[in-house]
Scaffold this motif. Structure first.
Motif, PDB file in Angstrom:
ATOM      1  N   SER A   1       0.827  -1.202   0.000  1.00 43.88           N
ATOM      2  CA  SER A   1       0.000   0.000   0.000  1.00 43.88           C
ATOM      3  C   SER A   1       0.866   1.258   0.000  1.00 43.88           C
ATOM      4  CB  SER A   1      -0.919   0.008   1.231  1.00 43.88           C
ATOM      5  OG  SER A   1      -1.815  -1.082   1.194  1.00 43.88           O
ATOM      6  N   GLN A   2       1.919   1.249   0.808  1.00 44.99           N
ATOM      7  CA  GLN A   2       2.825   2.394   0.845  1.00 44.99           C
ATOM      8  C   GLN A   2       3.487   2.622  -0.512  1.00 44.99           C
ATOM      9  OE1 GLN A   2       5.820   2.175   3.863  1.00 44.99           O
ATOM     10  NE2 GLN A   2       4.397   2.511   5.564  1.00 44.99           N
ATOM     11  N   VAL A   3       4.068   1.577  -1.052  1.00 44.08           N
ATOM     12  CA  VAL A   3       4.832   1.714  -2.293  1.00 44.08           C
ATOM     13  C   VAL A   3       3.923   2.120  -3.448  1.00 44.08           C
ATOM     14  CG1 VAL A   3       6.252   0.495  -3.998  1.00 44.08           C
ATOM     15  CG2 VAL A   3       6.657   0.136  -1.544  1.00 44.08           C
ATOM     16  N   ALA A   4       2.745   1.510  -3.543  1.00 41.57           N
ATOM     17  CA  ALA A   4       1.814   1.862  -4.617  1.00 41.57           C
ATOM     18  C   ALA A   4       1.394   3.328  -4.515  1.00 41.57           C
ATOM     19  CB  ALA A   4       0.584   0.958  -4.561  1.00 41.57           C
TER      20      ALA A   4
ATOM     21  N   TYR B   1      14.960  17.469 -11.893  1.00 42.09           N
ATOM     22  CA  TYR B   1      14.158  16.887 -10.817  1.00 42.09           C
ATOM     23  C   TYR B   1      13.232  15.796 -11.345  1.00 42.09           C
ATOM     24  CZ  TYR B   1      15.618  21.196  -8.433  1.00 42.09           C
ATOM     25  OH  TYR B   1      16.347  22.239  -7.886  1.00 42.09           O
ATOM     26  N   ALA B   2      12.694  15.994 -12.535  1.00 36.92           N
ATOM     27  CA  ALA B   2      11.838  14.970 -13.140  1.00 36.92           C
ATOM     28  C   ALA B   2      12.618  13.680 -13.342  1.00 36.92           C
ATOM     29  CB  ALA B   2      11.271  15.465 -14.465  1.00 36.92           C
ATOM     30  N   ALA B   3      13.858  13.792 -13.799  1.00 31.68           N
ATOM     31  CA  ALA B   3      14.690  12.608 -14.018  1.00 31.68           C
ATOM     32  C   ALA B   3      14.962  11.878 -12.705  1.00 31.68           C
ATOM     33  CB  ALA B   3      16.001  13.006 -14.693  1.00 31.68           C
ATOM     34  N   THR B   4      15.214  12.639 -11.637  1.00 34.05           N
ATOM     35  CA  THR B   4      15.459  12.028 -10.326  1.00 34.05           C
ATOM     36  C   THR B   4      14.243  11.269  -9.831  1.00 34.05           C
ATOM     37  OG1 THR B   4      17.069  13.731  -9.704  1.00 34.05           O
ATOM     38  CG2 THR B   4      16.014  12.518  -7.907  1.00 34.05           C
ATOM     39  N   LEU B   5      13.062  11.872  -9.950  1.00 30.62           N
ATOM     40  CA  LEU B   5      11.847  11.207  -9.487  1.00 30.62           C
ATOM     41  C   LEU B   5      11.491  10.021 -10.359  1.00 30.62           C
ATOM     42  CD1 LEU B   5       9.569  14.182  -8.381  1.00 30.62           C
ATOM     43  CD2 LEU B   5      11.238  12.868  -7.057  1.00 30.62           C
ATOM     44  N   ASP B   6      11.790  10.100 -11.660  1.00 30.63           N
ATOM     45  CA  ASP B   6      11.560   8.957 -12.544  1.00 30.63           C
ATOM     46  C   ASP B   6      12.374   7.748 -12.084  1.00 30.63           C
ATOM     47  OD1 ASP B   6       9.768  10.278 -14.169  1.00 30.63           O
ATOM     48  OD2 ASP B   6      11.223  10.752 -15.737  1.00 30.63           O
ATOM     49  N   LYS B   7      13.612   8.005 -11.656  1.00 34.53           N
ATOM     50  CA  LYS B   7      14.480   6.903 -11.205  1.00 34.53           C
ATOM     51  C   LYS B   7      13.938   6.282  -9.919  1.00 34.53           C
ATOM     52  CE  LYS B   7      18.488   7.620  -9.185  1.00 34.53           C
ATOM     53  NZ  LYS B   7      19.924   7.915  -8.919  1.00 34.53           N
ATOM     54  N   ILE B   8      13.504   7.118  -8.987  1.00 31.27           N
ATOM     55  CA  ILE B   8      12.949   6.601  -7.731  1.00 31.27           C
ATOM     56  C   ILE B   8      11.673   5.814  -7.999  1.00 31.27           C
ATOM     57  CG2 ILE B   8      11.974   7.259  -5.497  1.00 31.27           C
ATOM     58  CD1 ILE B   8      13.809   9.732  -5.581  1.00 31.27           C
ATOM     59  N   ARG B   9      10.856   6.327  -8.899  1.00 31.92           N
ATOM     60  CA  ARG B   9       9.603   5.638  -9.255  1.00 31.92           C
ATOM     61  C   ARG B   9       9.894   4.267  -9.848  1.00 31.92           C
ATOM     62  NH1 ARG B   9       6.983   5.444 -14.235  1.00 31.92           N
ATOM     63  NH2 ARG B   9       4.725   5.099 -14.164  1.00 31.92           N
ATOM     64  N   TRP B  10      10.882   4.190 -10.728  1.00 33.84           N
ATOM     65  CA  TRP B  10      11.262   2.913 -11.341  1.00 33.84           C
ATOM     66  C   TRP B  10      11.705   1.907 -10.273  1.00 33.84           C
ATOM     67  CZ3 TRP B  10      16.953   2.330 -11.926  1.00 33.84           C
ATOM     68  CH2 TRP B  10      17.310   1.043 -12.325  1.00 33.84           C
ATOM     69  N   MET B  11      12.498   2.358  -9.306  1.00 34.37           N
ATOM     70  CA  MET B  11      13.001   1.459  -8.272  1.00 34.37           C
ATOM     71  C   MET B  11      11.873   0.958  -7.374  1.00 34.37           C
ATOM     72  SD  MET B  11      16.606   3.234  -7.170  1.00 34.37           S
ATOM     73  CE  MET B  11      18.007   3.202  -8.300  1.00 34.37           C
ATOM     74  N   LEU B  12      10.929   1.827  -7.056  1.00 30.30           N
ATOM     75  CA  LEU B  12       9.798   1.400  -6.239  1.00 30.30           C
ATOM     76  C   LEU B  12       8.905   0.421  -7.003  1.00 30.30           C
ATOM     77  CD1 LEU B  12       8.808   4.734  -4.469  1.00 30.30           C
ATOM     78  CD2 LEU B  12       9.725   2.679  -3.380  1.00 30.30           C
ATOM     79  N   GLN B  13       8.699   0.685  -8.288  1.00 29.95           N
ATOM     80  CA  GLN B  13       7.908  -0.239  -9.109  1.00 29.95           C
ATOM     81  C   GLN B  13       8.556  -1.612  -9.167  1.00 29.95           C
ATOM     82  OE1 GLN B  13       7.459   2.090 -12.783  1.00 29.95           O
ATOM     83  NE2 GLN B  13       5.244   1.866 -12.523  1.00 29.95           N
TER      84      GLN B  13
END
Length: 211
Positions: A152-155, A190-202
């Motif tokens: 739930s947190q990660v999603a 900043y968009a690139a940084t958040l894209d990377k974090i999003r990929w890792m969480l996915q």
């Protein structure tokens, strides 16, 4: 007998050239910041404010850029608080993995908070940071309830990061068209940084054991 000299009044003993409180003020205590984001400091009628301006931006361009900076600043602070909230609340099989990962991800985007605020100041703005203002401008809601479940947190974070990174890309184009390529470059990074974090969480959500 020598006549005593009367005590010199306190005011006359002041240093020559010292200004009175009224002279020191030389301006009003302050007026409300202008603009949609209430972030315009360049026209405040306050002391020592004469050197503050919008640089190469017109008033209209500054209004566009300041709104984007203020909104994204509030959003990034809220994102930080949300990651910390989940960092504290996580329980179960993935506690250690996510407890550590959340702080690692924070380290990736935390510097952008100060960078966005100082960019706004450099352009003649004044960032607002009171909790009520953050809630008003932020695109991310900090949870008030306790969520312990890993999936739930990660999603939830993936959804936020998807929305915020897209907003950064859109805002990069908007501020570039408003004659501010510097802020556009910041937003793109900043968009690139958040894209990377999003990929890792996915990628973590691909683990069938996460429930």
């Amino acid at each position: 007998m020598t006549k005593k000299t009367a005590a010199t009044p306190r005011a006359s003993r002041a240093k020559v050239g010292a200004s009175t409180p009224a002279e020191q003020a030389n301006g009003t205590p302050g007026v409300p910041a202008q603009g949609e984001a209430k972030a315009d400091a360049a026209h405040l009628d306050t002391v020592h404010n004469r050197l503050v301006d919008h640089g190469y931006l017109s008033e209209e361009e500054f209004g566009t850029v300041s709104e984007a900076l203020q909104r994204n600043l509030a959003t990034t602070i809220s994102l930080y608080l949300k990651f910390k909230k989940y960092h504290w609340d996580i329980r179960g099989r993935f506690f250690r993995d996510l407890h550590l990962a959340y702080d690692e991800f924070i380290d990736e985007f935390f510097p952008s908070i100060d960078e966005q605020a100082e960019r706004l100041v450099a352009l003649g703005g004044s960032p607002v940071a009171a909790p009520a203002d953050l809630a008003r401008f932020s695109a991310v809601a900090v949870p008030t309830e306790t969520v312990r479940d890993a999936r739930s947190q990660v999603a939830d974070l993936v959804g936020d990061l998807t929305r915020v990174s897209k907003s950064y890309r859109d805002d990069a184009q908007t501020v570039d068209e408003a004659n501010d390529p510097v802020t556009a470059d910041l937003f793109t990074g900043y968009a690139a940084t958040l894209d990377k974090i999003r990929w890792m969480l996915q990628a973590m959500m691909d683990d069938d054991r996460m429930n």
